[in-house]
Scaffold this motif. Structure first.
Motif, PDB file in Angstrom:
ATOM      1  N   VAL A 137       0.832  -1.206   0.000  1.00  0.00           N
ATOM      2  CA  VAL A 137       0.000   0.000   0.000  1.00  0.00           C
ATOM      3  C   VAL A 137       0.867   1.256   0.000  1.00  0.00           C
ATOM      4  N   ALA A 138       1.836   1.318   0.900  1.00  0.00           N
ATOM      5  CA  ALA A 138       2.695   2.504   0.991  1.00  0.00           C
ATOM      6  C   ALA A 138       3.476   2.714  -0.303  1.00  0.00           C
ATOM      7  N   GLU A 139       3.931   1.622  -0.902  1.00  0.00           N
ATOM      8  CA  GLU A 139       4.685   1.711  -2.154  1.00  0.00           C
ATOM      9  C   GLU A 139       3.831   2.293  -3.273  1.00  0.00           C
ATOM     10  N   HIS A 140       2.603   1.838  -3.373  1.00  0.00           N
ATOM     11  CA  HIS A 140       1.713   2.349  -4.418  1.00  0.00           C
ATOM     12  C   HIS A 140       1.417   3.834  -4.214  1.00  0.00           C
ATOM     13  N   VAL A 141       1.122   4.220  -2.992  1.00  0.00           N
ATOM     14  CA  VAL A 141       0.816   5.626  -2.724  1.00  0.00           C
ATOM     15  C   VAL A 141       2.017   6.499  -3.065  1.00  0.00           C
ATOM     16  N   ALA A 142       3.209   6.079  -2.658  1.00  0.00           N
ATOM     17  CA  ALA A 142       4.418   6.859  -2.954  1.00  0.00           C
ATOM     18  C   ALA A 142       4.611   7.004  -4.463  1.00  0.00           C
ATOM     19  N   TYR A 143       4.347   5.918  -5.211  1.00  0.00           N
ATOM     20  CA  TYR A 143       4.522   5.970  -6.663  1.00  0.00           C
ATOM     21  C   TYR A 143       3.566   6.961  -7.311  1.00  0.00           C
ATOM     22  N   PHE A 144       2.292   6.892  -6.959  1.00  0.00           N
ATOM     23  CA  PHE A 144       1.320   7.756  -7.622  1.00  0.00           C
ATOM     24  C   PHE A 144       1.390   9.202  -7.131  1.00  0.00           C
ATOM     25  N   GLU A 145       1.951   9.410  -5.961  1.00  0.00           N
ATOM     26  CA  GLU A 145       2.210  10.785  -5.538  1.00  0.00           C
ATOM     27  C   GLU A 145       3.298  11.403  -6.410  1.00  0.00           C
ATOM     28  N   ARG A 146       4.204  10.581  -6.877  1.00  0.00           N
ATOM     29  CA  ARG A 146       5.264  11.067  -7.771  1.00  0.00           C
ATOM     30  C   ARG A 146       4.804  11.093  -9.223  1.00  0.00           C
ATOM     31  N   HIS A 147       3.795  10.283  -9.553  1.00  0.00           N
ATOM     32  CA  HIS A 147       3.331  10.179 -10.943  1.00  0.00           C
ATOM     33  C   HIS A 147       1.815  10.376 -11.021  1.00  0.00           C
ATOM     34  N   PRO A 148       1.339  11.573 -10.736  1.00  0.00           N
ATOM     35  CA  PRO A 148      -0.116  11.813 -10.759  1.00  0.00           C
ATOM     36  C   PRO A 148      -0.755  11.601 -12.129  1.00  0.00           C
ATOM     37  N   ALA A 149       0.013  11.793 -13.195  1.00  0.00           N
ATOM     38  CA  ALA A 149      -0.540  11.575 -14.535  1.00  0.00           C
ATOM     39  C   ALA A 149      -0.915  10.114 -14.732  1.00  0.00           C
ATOM     40  N   GLU A 150      -0.153   9.211 -14.126  1.00  0.00           N
ATOM     41  CA  GLU A 150      -0.482   7.790 -14.195  1.00  0.00           C
ATOM     42  C   GLU A 150      -1.787   7.498 -13.461  1.00  0.00           C
ATOM     43  N   ALA A 151      -1.953   8.160 -12.331  1.00  0.00           N
ATOM     44  CA  ALA A 151      -3.209   8.009 -11.594  1.00  0.00           C
ATOM     45  C   ALA A 151      -4.382   8.511 -12.425  1.00  0.00           C
ATOM     46  N   ASP A 152      -4.208   9.663 -13.060  1.00  0.00           N
ATOM     47  CA  ASP A 152      -5.283  10.217 -13.896  1.00  0.00           C
ATOM     48  C   ASP A 152      -5.637   9.287 -15.046  1.00  0.00           C
ATOM     49  N   ARG A 153      -4.626   8.609 -15.598  1.00  0.00           N
ATOM     50  CA  ARG A 153      -4.878   7.668 -16.701  1.00  0.00           C
ATOM     51  C   ARG A 153      -5.760   6.512 -16.238  1.00  0.00           C
TER      52      ARG A 153
END
Length: 323
Positions: A259-275
């Motif tokens: 969970v923490a790893e995923h949150v850290a990743y998408f905090e750095r890559h918000p465009a990926e989250a938007d996709r």
């Protein structure tokens, strides 16, 4: 705690369905041919969906426990009304096997269900859009992902070991607002109730299966928050089997250690989250056309009654169903 809008919608739901039961049912049966004619001009995507919900191909006989349409069990009430909405177009003497409630196993005989386990030999579980008032609420979300709180949220009943395992795994993570609002929740997991709107303030919302499917999955995927969840093991009319990891949602490990790893990743890559959010929203729009939803529902039942040998198929409608 229901909102005023939700309460009003429930009152309207019951009023409309009670009125349908009061109206002479023969009026609906006279319209069956017209409804089927309109249904058969739906596109190929609708045809694929009806044959996905009703995978039956061979003839069968209703079981000794089958009930007549005129004698459908009235409880749970929303299951009754959601099935009767389309069953009322057919002869009231037709027989149907049904399993209302949460279905944990594939029925031994072809039966109408709300959900089924995701497995290959599932054809006896014929899915209808049942309990839809509860499961298919998709309220609008006006908050862009970037403007939400950078945290994880979950609320729910601890009716599945996976939920307790999740809480144990993330309870000490400072960015997680997770727990159970149920009165019987252990003190260490107790959290106040949150509305859907309050959930939508967070960037990351977790979806966890309970007795069967996760009730919150539809409104999470229709929101502007990112859905985190283990791969689904049950499906409803929402066809959860068709959801793709890293396309429509972010997959979580069985022990929730990532969970923490995923949150850290998408905090750095918000465009990926938007996709991913955009793809999830597009998937939800599959169910947005009410005319198509009604046509598919009617055809799912029609196919059931034809294959059970209870009605003779119209050539054009059957050609549409079978291709």
């Amino acid at each position: 705690m229901a909102s005023i809008a939700r309460t009003s919608a429930k009152v309207f739901y019951y009023a409309r369905n009670v009125a349908r039961d009061i109206v002479p049912q023969a009026l609906f049966r006279r319209r069956l041919a017209v409804r089927l004619e309109k249904a058969r001009i739906c596109d190929e995507a609708a045809c694929r969906r009806l044959n996905y919900y009703n995978k039956l191909q061979d003839g069968f006989a209703p079981s000794a426990n089958a009930v007549r349409i005129s004698k459908l069990p009235f409880t749970p009430t929303m299951y009754y009304y959601d099935l009767k909405e389309f069953a009322r177009y057919f002869d009231p003497g037709l027989l149907v096997d049904i399993e209302f409630g949460d279905v944990r196993n594939v029925p031994k005989v072809p039966s109408i269900v709300k959900d089924r386990p995701i497995r290959d030999d599932d054809k006896n579980a014929v899915i209808m859009k049942l309990d839809k008032f509860r499961h298919f609420q998709m309220p609008a979300d006006a908050i862009p992902f970037a403007d939400k709180l950078p945290g994880v949220v979950w609320r729910g009943d601890l009716n599945n070991p996976i939920r307790k395992r999740f809480l144990q795994a993330v309870r000490d993570l400072p960015f997680c607002d997770v727990g159970s609002h149920k009165p019987n929740a252990p003190a260490e997991y107790a959290k106040p109730f949150l509305t859907i709107g309050q959930h939508q303030r967070y960037r990351y919302i977790v979806s966890l299966e309970g007795n069967d499917v996760a009730t919150n999955l539809k409104w999470i995927l229709s929101s502007k928050s990112l859905c985190l969840m283990p791969p689904p093991t049950y499906e409803t009319w929402f066809a959860e089997r068709h959801l793709e990891a890293n396309v429509h949602y972010v997959p979580l490990a069985a022990d929730f250690s990532d969970v923490a790893e995923h949150v850290a990743y998408f905090e750095r890559h918000p465009a990926e989250a938007d996709r991913i959010i955009a793809a999830a929203n597009a998937y939800c729009r599959t169910f947005a056309n009410e005319q198509t939803e009604q046509a598919i529902s009617l055809l799912v039942l029609y196919k059931y009654f034809v294959l059970s040998g209870q009605i003779k198929p119209d050539a054009e409608v059957w050609r549409y169903i079978t291709g």
